[in-house]
Each structure stands twice: as C-alpha cells, then as structure tokens.
Design an enzyme around this catalytic site. Structure first.
Site, mmCIF file in Angstrom:
data_model
loop_
_atom_site.group_PDB
_atom_site.id
_atom_site.type_symbol
_atom_site.label_atom_id
_atom_site.label_comp_id
_atom_site.label_asym_id
_atom_site.label_seq_id
_atom_site.Cartn_x
_atom_site.Cartn_y
_atom_site.Cartn_z
ATOM 1 N N ASP A 34 0.825 -1.221 0.000
ATOM 2 C CA ASP A 34 0.000 0.000 0.000
ATOM 3 C C ASP A 34 0.850 1.259 0.000
ATOM 4 O O ASP A 34 0.418 2.309 0.486
ATOM 5 C CB ASP A 34 -0.911 -0.002 1.226
ATOM 6 N N LYS A 147 -6.259 -0.616 6.858
ATOM 7 C CA LYS A 147 -5.093 -0.288 7.679
ATOM 8 C C LYS A 147 -5.002 1.222 7.878
ATOM 9 O O LYS A 147 -5.347 1.994 6.989
ATOM 10 C CB LYS A 147 -3.831 -0.796 6.981
ATOM 11 N N GLU A 188 -2.454 0.189 13.675
ATOM 12 C CA GLU A 188 -0.988 0.258 13.543
ATOM 13 C C GLU A 188 -0.389 1.455 14.262
ATOM 14 O O GLU A 188 -0.300 2.542 13.699
ATOM 15 C CB GLU A 188 -0.597 0.288 12.049
ATOM 16 N N GLU A 190 2.953 2.637 15.127
ATOM 17 C CA GLU A 190 4.360 2.284 14.869
ATOM 18 C C GLU A 190 5.311 3.154 15.676
ATOM 19 O O GLU A 190 5.390 4.365 15.459
ATOM 20 C CB GLU A 190 4.700 2.412 13.372
ATOM 21 N N LYS A 230 -1.069 -4.204 14.290
ATOM 22 C CA LYS A 230 0.173 -4.183 13.506
ATOM 23 C C LYS A 230 1.183 -3.301 14.225
ATOM 24 O O LYS A 230 1.260 -2.093 13.990
ATOM 25 C CB LYS A 230 -0.114 -3.651 12.099
ATOM 26 N N SER A 302 3.243 -8.546 8.518
ATOM 27 C CA SER A 302 2.545 -7.684 7.560
ATOM 28 C C SER A 302 3.620 -6.763 7.016
ATOM 29 O O SER A 302 3.709 -5.599 7.391
ATOM 30 C CB SER A 302 1.428 -6.895 8.243
ATOM 31 N N TYR A 365 4.913 6.515 4.776
ATOM 32 C CA TYR A 365 4.484 5.387 3.967
ATOM 33 C C TYR A 365 3.736 5.789 2.718
ATOM 34 O O TYR A 365 2.853 6.367 2.595
ATOM 35 C CB TYR A 365 3.639 4.406 4.799
HETATM 36 P P1 13P Z 1 7.280 -2.009 6.379
HETATM 37 O O1 13P Z 1 7.171 -3.481 6.577
HETATM 38 O O2 13P Z 1 8.060 -1.609 5.150
HETATM 39 O O3 13P Z 1 7.700 -1.277 7.612
HETATM 40 O O4 13P Z 1 5.827 -1.488 6.033
HETATM 41 C C1 13P Z 1 4.728 -2.052 6.592
HETATM 42 C C2 13P Z 1 3.632 -1.068 6.611
HETATM 43 O O5 13P Z 1 2.562 -1.337 6.133
HETATM 44 C C3 13P Z 1 3.874 0.240 7.229
HETATM 45 O O6 13P Z 1 2.678 0.916 7.375
#
Ligand code: 13P
Length: 365
Positions: A34, A147, A188, A190, A230, A302, A365
């Site tokens: 994505d 997501k 997610e 992160e 995630k 993922s 991203y």
């Molecule tokens: P990476 O595995 O490259 O970190 O990306 C996963 C993702 O979907 C980040 O939002």
C-alpha cells in the site's frame, strides 16, 4: 447508565471475526503493498524507473500474478487506493486476481501523517473526514479489511503524552468506523526505529503506547475479536551502539505484548520497519519460538519493505525479469510463513537485496 452501549449485531460480529481469523490462520501473513504514490516513486527510482501510473501498475501486476503458491503463505494484501482500481494487461481488475488466488484484499484508509503543533516533531494521522463513506465504498468494491498507520518517535522528551493519547484516540475512531462498515481494522501504532535508544527503552515505550491504544479501543467499544494489531517489533534504535541477539529482541517484544494486548484480539501482524529481509524473518521466527510469556494470539508478518525489496530489485522494471521478481517474492513469503510458525532456519533463504538494511529515516508510507 454511563457505561451503556450495544455490541455490534451478531451477524456483523461473525463477519468481522471470520475475516480476522482467516487473515491470521496458521502459517499466513500479510503483504503490505500500500505504498503511497510518493513512496512508490522512491522504490521505482532506486531501480532506475520513472514514477508513472503505468510503472506502478506493472509492478503491482508482478505481485498479483505470482504463482498461486503465494496464497499458501499470504492471506491478505494491503492495497493503495489507486491500485484497487487498476487492472492487469488482460483487463482483469487486480482485486479479482487477488481474490481468485484466495487472498483477501485490504486497503490503506489513512491519509498520511501531519505535525502536532507544540510537539518535538511528533505527528498524528489524518483521514477521518468521509472515512465512513470511503469504507462503505471499499467494502462494496471487494475489500474486507483496512489499515491506518500512526507514528511515534523515541527521543529525550518523546513520545509525549499528547502524541500517545492523540494517536491512540484516532486509531480507535478509525477502528470503530471500519467495523461499522464491515471492514476489519488493522490498528498500527508504529514506534519508529530512529534513534540511539536501547532495547529496554524501546520496550517500555511500546508497552505504554499499546496500553493507551487498547484503553482507547475499549473506550470506543471496538470489537476486539474482529480487529488486528500491527505493531513494531521491540528493537533497539537503529543507531544504538549496543547490539542485541534476536532472542533478546523477541523476549522484549513478547513481554511488551503480553503485558498490554488482550487475548480477545486474534493476531499480531508485525511491520518490518526498516529491518533487512533476513532480519525481519529471523526476528519473527525468534518471537514465535520464545517461551518467555504467554502468547494467546497469532504472531505473524505484515511486511512491506521486508517482503518486496528483493522482488523489486530482481524485476528492475524489465519485462523479461517479471518471473525473477515473482520468485523472490515467493521465496521471502515462504520464509516468513515458516518464521510465523517458528520453523525458519536462519540464513537458508537469500535474496537479490541480500542483507541490505531497509531503514529510511523518519519513514513516510
Ligand atoms: P514495512 O514493513 O516496510 O515497515 O511497512 C509495513 C507497513 O505497512 C507500514 O505501514
């Protein structure tokens, strides 16, 4: 009563639960394809190709016309809006190709990170406006999950309470809107690998972020059985002078999750976050092997970069090398499937991108 609310209708609960469980069934994980148009541009630039809609289509076609063996390892694929409506050379919509393979299509619904005023370069994620309408349309157009990525940074004063609370809340609003529309939300939050912090700090920050996230999901009555998480793996900062073994990282990761993630939630699908392909596989394998704490959820992948780096390199935007790219994707997906079962033998799968680090500073991203 102040705590009164209704659970989703039984039929909707069943639908969400079925999709979430199918995505994290044993030996399966997600291909995150994505990348936004800008990010895809950087990937194409690295192989000397222009960032045109046609080149993006050709690359995604490579992924979705892979051998059907891919569906033995990959249960879901996350698409970008543009890709959802693109077609293969023969006119078949990508979404149909994906479903025919037995893979579940999903969609990125966030609209990117934006700065938080008064913070030390922290962010929240935008895209709530019209989200209900967009989710309803995506469901009609064949998607079963979504997501939304939030980003937290480790620094001397970060992540701040402000950023942690705001990102937890926006993830919960997103998750609730998805569920109303029959989409399983992948939540997610992160915590970036950027920085020199050690493993202990990464673990504590991840625990706090996850605790806030699950409190917010509870406040918003999100149906946990029909959602997925995630997260980042717990790893020391990219420039930390101290090095840790995969076992140490795996223990820190599983401890952090076991302290904060309810067992009602069926699956943890890690992002790769800048690890090399092999590192991401070895860490996932170690996570599935460790017995440091109870693991009541599936622990799988993922991955974006760590599933695609060798594939795109082997392809090199050359028609004659489509097959080579597909073989790389298949190899890596197989390795990660094994790792999701704790059955990967480190070093047994090497790819065109080798051990190349995939870290990108302040990754968008
Ligand atoms: P990476 O595995 O490259 O970190 O990306 C996963 C993702 O979907 C980040 O939002």
């Amino acid at each position: 009563m102040t705590t009164h609310f209704s659970y989703p209708e039984p039929a909707l609960q069943e639908e969400l639960r079925r999709i979430a469980n199918a995505i994290v069934r044993p030996g399966h994980g997600i291909l995150a394809a994505d990348e936004s148009t800008g990010t895809m541009g950087k990937r194409l630039q690295a192989i000397g190709a222009e960032n045109t809609e046609e080149n993006r289509r050709k690359y995604r076609q490579l992924l979705f016309t892979s051998d059907k063996e891919l569906a033995s390892y990959v249960s879901g694929v996350i698409l970008y809006h543009e890709t959802l409506y693109q077609k293969a050379d023969d006119g078949t919509p990508f979404v149909d190709l994906i479903k025919r393979m037995g893979i579940i299509p999903g969609i990125k619904v966030d609209q990117g990170v934006v700065p938080l005023m008064g913070s030390e370069e922290e962010s929240t994620t935008q895209g709530l406006d019209d989200l209900g309408k967009r989710c309803a349309q995506y469901k009609k157009d064949g998607c079963d999950f979504a997501k939304w990525r939030c980003v937290l940074k480790i620094g001397a004063n970060t992540p701040s309470f402000h950023a942690i609370a705001e990102n937890a809340n926006v993830l919960a609003r997103y998750a609730s809107i998805c569920q109303m529309n029959g989409l399983v939300p992948i939540v997610e939050p992160e915590v970036l690998m950027d920085g020199a912090h050690d493993l202990e700090r990464a673990q504590k920050v991840t625990e706090v972020v996850l605790a806030f996230t699950y409190k917010a999901l509870s406040d918003h009555h999100v149906f946990l059985e029909g959602s997925l998480l995630k997260p980042n793996m717990v790893l020391a900062g990219q420039s930390c002078p101290k090095k840790y073994t995969p076992q140490q990282a795996a223990e820190a990761t599983v401890l952090a999750l076991s302290r904060t993630v309810p067992p009602a939630m069926p699956g943890v699908c890690f992002l790769s976050g800048g690890q090399s392909e092999e590192e991401a596989t070895v860490h996932l394998d170690a996570i599935n092997r460790t017995t440091i704490a109870k693991k009541p959820w599936a622990l799988t992948f993922s991955y974006g970069r760590a599933l695609q780096a060798s594939a795109i390199k082997a392809w090199g935007a050359k028609e004659a090398q489509v097959k080579a790219g597909q073989e790389e994707l298949l190899k890596r997906a197989r390795a990660n499937s094994q790792a999701s079962l704790g059955q990967y033998a480190a070093g047994t799968v090497s790819g065109a991108a080798g051990q190349q680090g995939l870290f990108v500073k302040n990754h968008q991203y």
